[in-house]
Structure formats: structure tokens, C-alpha cells
Design a protein around this motif. Sequence first.
Motif, mmCIF file in Angstrom:
data_model
loop_
_atom_site.group_PDB
_atom_site.id
_atom_site.type_symbol
_atom_site.label_atom_id
_atom_site.label_comp_id
_atom_site.label_asym_id
_atom_site.label_seq_id
_atom_site.Cartn_x
_atom_site.Cartn_y
_atom_site.Cartn_z
ATOM 1 N N ASP A 225 75.612 74.978 7.388
ATOM 2 C CA ASP A 225 76.560 76.098 7.283
ATOM 3 C C ASP A 225 77.605 75.847 6.191
ATOM 4 O OD1 ASP A 225 78.252 78.218 7.691
ATOM 5 O OD2 ASP A 225 78.793 77.669 9.761
ATOM 6 N N PRO A 226 77.596 76.659 5.133
ATOM 7 C CA PRO A 226 78.631 76.478 4.106
ATOM 8 C C PRO A 226 80.032 76.712 4.671
ATOM 9 C CG PRO A 226 77.371 78.507 3.708
ATOM 10 C CD PRO A 226 76.684 77.779 4.834
ATOM 11 N N GLY A 227 80.098 77.490 5.744
ATOM 12 C CA GLY A 227 81.385 77.757 6.389
ATOM 13 C C GLY A 227 81.968 76.529 7.067
ATOM 14 N N ALA A 228 81.131 75.489 7.248
ATOM 15 C CA ALA A 228 81.621 74.226 7.814
ATOM 16 C C ALA A 228 82.039 73.262 6.709
ATOM 17 C CB ALA A 228 80.541 73.596 8.701
ATOM 18 N N GLY A 229 82.054 73.766 5.447
ATOM 19 C CA GLY A 229 82.592 72.941 4.362
ATOM 20 C C GLY A 229 81.545 72.323 3.449
ATOM 21 N N TRP A 230 80.356 72.918 3.426
ATOM 22 C CA TRP A 230 79.267 72.296 2.657
ATOM 23 C C TRP A 230 78.835 73.127 1.466
ATOM 24 C CZ3 TRP A 230 77.737 67.393 3.604
ATOM 25 C CH2 TRP A 230 78.328 66.816 4.749
ATOM 26 N N ASP A 242 69.425 90.510 4.479
ATOM 27 C CA ASP A 242 69.015 91.913 4.493
ATOM 28 C C ASP A 242 67.494 91.947 4.665
ATOM 29 O OD1 ASP A 242 67.863 91.410 1.981
ATOM 30 O OD2 ASP A 242 69.523 92.323 0.876
ATOM 31 N N ALA A 243 66.856 93.077 4.351
ATOM 32 C CA ALA A 243 65.424 93.198 4.605
ATOM 33 C C ALA A 243 64.595 92.203 3.794
ATOM 34 C CB ALA A 243 64.968 94.625 4.294
ATOM 35 N N ALA A 244 65.139 91.707 2.664
ATOM 36 C CA ALA A 244 64.367 90.799 1.804
ATOM 37 C C ALA A 244 65.010 89.426 1.662
ATOM 38 C CB ALA A 244 64.165 91.434 0.424
ATOM 39 N N ASN A 245 66.070 89.168 2.405
ATOM 40 C CA ASN A 245 66.755 87.862 2.318
ATOM 41 C C ASN A 245 67.233 87.452 3.699
ATOM 42 O OD1 ASN A 245 68.017 85.633 0.751
ATOM 43 N ND2 ASN A 245 69.921 86.545 1.519
ATOM 44 N N LEU A 246 66.902 86.213 4.081
ATOM 45 C CA LEU A 246 67.339 85.699 5.381
ATOM 46 C C LEU A 246 68.057 84.375 5.189
ATOM 47 C CD1 LEU A 246 67.202 85.793 8.555
ATOM 48 C CD2 LEU A 246 65.159 84.349 8.340
ATOM 49 N N ASN A 247 69.302 84.298 5.652
ATOM 50 C CA ASN A 247 70.024 83.029 5.669
ATOM 51 C C ASN A 247 70.206 82.579 7.104
ATOM 52 O OD1 ASN A 247 70.355 82.675 2.928
ATOM 53 N ND2 ASN A 247 72.292 83.804 2.866
ATOM 54 N N VAL A 248 69.819 81.315 7.384
ATOM 55 C CA VAL A 248 70.048 80.749 8.705
ATOM 56 C C VAL A 248 70.909 79.495 8.551
ATOM 57 C CG1 VAL A 248 69.012 80.079 10.891
ATOM 58 C CG2 VAL A 248 67.706 81.527 9.309
ATOM 59 N N PRO A 249 72.239 79.666 8.573
ATOM 60 C CA PRO A 249 73.123 78.499 8.480
ATOM 61 C C PRO A 249 73.177 77.769 9.817
ATOM 62 C CG PRO A 249 74.405 80.555 8.503
ATOM 63 C CD PRO A 249 72.966 80.940 8.633
ATOM 64 N N LEU A 250 73.212 76.443 9.742
ATOM 65 C CA LEU A 250 73.198 75.611 10.951
ATOM 66 C C LEU A 250 74.419 74.703 10.976
ATOM 67 C CD1 LEU A 250 69.440 74.572 10.766
ATOM 68 C CD2 LEU A 250 70.447 76.263 12.337
ATOM 69 N N ALA A 251 74.914 74.447 12.186
ATOM 70 C CA ALA A 251 76.097 73.591 12.333
ATOM 71 C C ALA A 251 75.765 72.159 11.930
ATOM 72 C CB ALA A 251 76.575 73.620 13.777
ATOM 73 N N PRO A 252 76.730 71.448 11.325
ATOM 74 C CA PRO A 252 76.537 70.011 11.088
ATOM 75 C C PRO A 252 76.122 69.333 12.397
ATOM 76 C CG PRO A 252 78.564 70.764 10.054
ATOM 77 C CD PRO A 252 78.031 71.927 10.853
ATOM 78 N N GLY A 253 75.199 68.373 12.300
ATOM 79 C CA GLY A 253 74.728 67.681 13.499
ATOM 80 C C GLY A 253 73.489 68.301 14.104
ATOM 81 N N THR A 254 73.082 69.487 13.617
ATOM 82 C CA THR A 254 71.877 70.124 14.155
ATOM 83 C C THR A 254 70.664 69.217 13.939
ATOM 84 O OG1 THR A 254 72.757 72.349 13.772
ATOM 85 C CG2 THR A 254 70.357 72.144 13.984
ATOM 86 N N GLY A 255 69.865 69.047 14.987
ATOM 87 C CA GLY A 255 68.662 68.208 14.938
ATOM 88 C C GLY A 255 67.401 69.052 15.000
ATOM 89 N N ASP A 256 66.301 68.407 15.390
ATOM 90 C CA ASP A 256 64.988 69.053 15.336
ATOM 91 C C ASP A 256 64.953 70.409 16.035
ATOM 92 O OD1 ASP A 256 64.097 66.886 13.965
ATOM 93 O OD2 ASP A 256 62.788 66.109 15.547
ATOM 94 N N GLU A 257 65.506 70.491 17.236
ATOM 95 C CA GLU A 257 65.342 71.703 18.027
ATOM 96 C C GLU A 257 65.929 72.923 17.318
ATOM 97 O OE1 GLU A 257 66.624 71.326 22.102
ATOM 98 O OE2 GLU A 257 66.430 73.495 22.435
#
Length: 340
Positions: A225-230, A242-257
Motif C-alpha cells: 500500500d503506497p498509503g502506508a508510506g511505500w 476501473d474497468a481496465a485497471n485493477l490496483n490491490v494495495p496490501l498492508a505491510p506485513g501481508t503474507g501468503d494468504e
Amino acid sequence: MLPFVWSDDCLRHEPEAEVWIGVRTPATEVPARALAIREALLVAGAQEVAATKHHDAALLRVHDPALVGFLRTAWENWSAAKLPSDRVVPYVFARSELTSGRAPAAPAAVWARPGLFAYDTMTLIGPGTWEAARAAVDVALTAVDLVTDGERLAYACCRPPGHHVTRSLYGGSCYLNDAAVAASELLNRVGGPVAVIDIDAHHGNGTQEIFFGRSDVLTASVHVDPGAGWFPHFLGFAAESDAANLNVPLAPGTGDEGWLSAVRDAATFAAPARALVVALGVDAAAEDPESPLEVSAAGYREAGRILGELGLPTVVVQEGGYDLATVGPLVVETLTGLAR
Ligand code: SP5
Ligand code: ZN
């Protein structure tokens, strides 16, 4: 046997350093990365294919000719000027607001020119940078050739990486956007839509911006997640989807699951595509020094499996991954999953 494309010229870029918050720190995007990946691929029994030279046509479909022209001659011009820095580095930036959106003047000073094309201070240019970046484009396009000639899967051992480069700006240790060039060429040869799924730990901001608003290239990115400072800080948020772009930001520390759940979402999003580019950074790994994600080797193999299940002609392009001890094995894990 999995084909992987290689060029010795990709080793010619030796940034040595990156200027980060004003401090010159040791470079992390080093030639040894590519050598470690190659070694692991050879041990795993993959088939090395030499990159062949390709014309600039595909490159110039995704990049401004002015950026390409600058990069081609940047080192030559810088070194001829006998400046005190041994690498091309910007000190002033031609932000569009500076000229109320008018085109900035072409600066007379060689040391001002990088400010027309660079968006950070970390991405240094030296002898061999152009040759390596252009060779990486040939590596990616050779992998496209393999897939359009009938391989289901081909791996492009590109270095330097590319996914942070927009149409006209370079940054994030990247100079030319190999994944975008591959996608554009696949689009021409296979027809649309094509998809780019970016699983590098950082948002694929360059690729997003190159294809933004287009329905013939679907872009998806799974990243910290760039919102967490990255990095890249200013974009990569879910709201840009949007219909042609997908962003999935993840929290720092996110693992396999959590990470694999995001990779599944990206795969579902890309399912309508006729061909796939995987922008494969392995810097989401727990061992990687450049990101706080905690993905395991088994996670990378499973990500490969999820993406392979799409059953699409697939070109895998190398992006980040900075832990020299694990970068090779992690690429092999991902490709093994993809090849099943
Ligand atoms: C392709 C890719 O993974 N690019 C990564 C670009 C993000 N780099 C951000 C670096 C921020 C600070 N790094 C400090 C390390 C000191 N050498
Ligand atoms: Zn990265």
C-alpha cells in the motif's frame, strides 16, 4: 522445457548507487541479480535462448521518442561535459506546473536535461545503462516471439527492470518499460485484450499510466500500500481502479494468504484476455530488503499456479527482487507453478 531469454548486455548497467533522501546509498539493482536468476534457471533445467535484436517500433509505441532519445545519449553527453558526478542524476525537475502546462524549454545545460525525464533521484545512468535497458527490451520481445511461435510460456530475464517507467518519464530503478513493450507487441500479434498482471512488491505505476483509459490492455497490480508510506507514494491506490485497471494495495506485513487472495483477484480480472504478461518482481518475499510484504517460496509457486490456470499464452518479464540468495529460487518457484 521452459525457455528463458538472456542477454549478456543486461549486465552492462552498473548503477553503483542510488541517491535517496539526498544520501548516496549502495545500489540494490545490481548485475548479480540477473546472474543469480540465470544460475537457478540452469540448475532447474530451463532452456537458455539468446535474445535477438528487434527494431524500435514496439518500443516507440509505448514510449515518447524524446525519452528514448535522451536515454540513448544521456551518458555520452554527461561524460563529455566532465561533470563532478560519475553518474547522470537530476538536480532540478521540469514539473508541468512550472510552465503552466506549456512545454518547458530544452535546457542549454547538460546537467539540467535529466530533469525533463527523471521523476526521482534514485535512478542513475552510467556507462552501459542504455545498452542494458535496450537489451532488456530485446529480451522481452524475444520472449514474445517464442510465445507467438507456439510456446505457452516464456520467461524474459530482463534487467534493469521497467514497470515504473511511464510513457515519457523514468524512475524507480527502471529506464524502459519491458512489460509494456511486450504487452503492446502481443496486442499487435495476438489481438486484444491482453493483460499485464504485476506482482512486484511495488505498484506498476508506469504500466498503469501507459495504458490508462484503454480497454485493449488490462492492467492489474498487487503491491504494498503506497498509503502506508511505500514507493511510488503518489499512486497505486484502489480508487484508481476501473474497468481496465485493477490496483490491490496490501498492508505491510501481508503474507501468503492475503497476497494470494489479491493474486486471485488479479487473475479473475485478467480472465477475458487473449494473452498475458506477468511483471514478475520477487521483492514481495519475506527475505527481501526493499519491501515489507512477507510472501514465502510456496506462495510464489501458488501464485504461478493461479496465473497458469488462466491457460493463456504467457510472457513473464523480470522486475524487482533484491535478496541475492533467494531471487533465483523464487523465480524458479513461480515459473514452476506457471508451467504445471
Ligand atoms: C523495480 C523495483 O522494484 N523498483 C523499486 C523501486 C523502489 N525503490 C524505493 C527505494 C526506497 C529507499 N530504498 C532505500 C535503500 C537504500 N539503498
Ligand atoms: Zn519492486
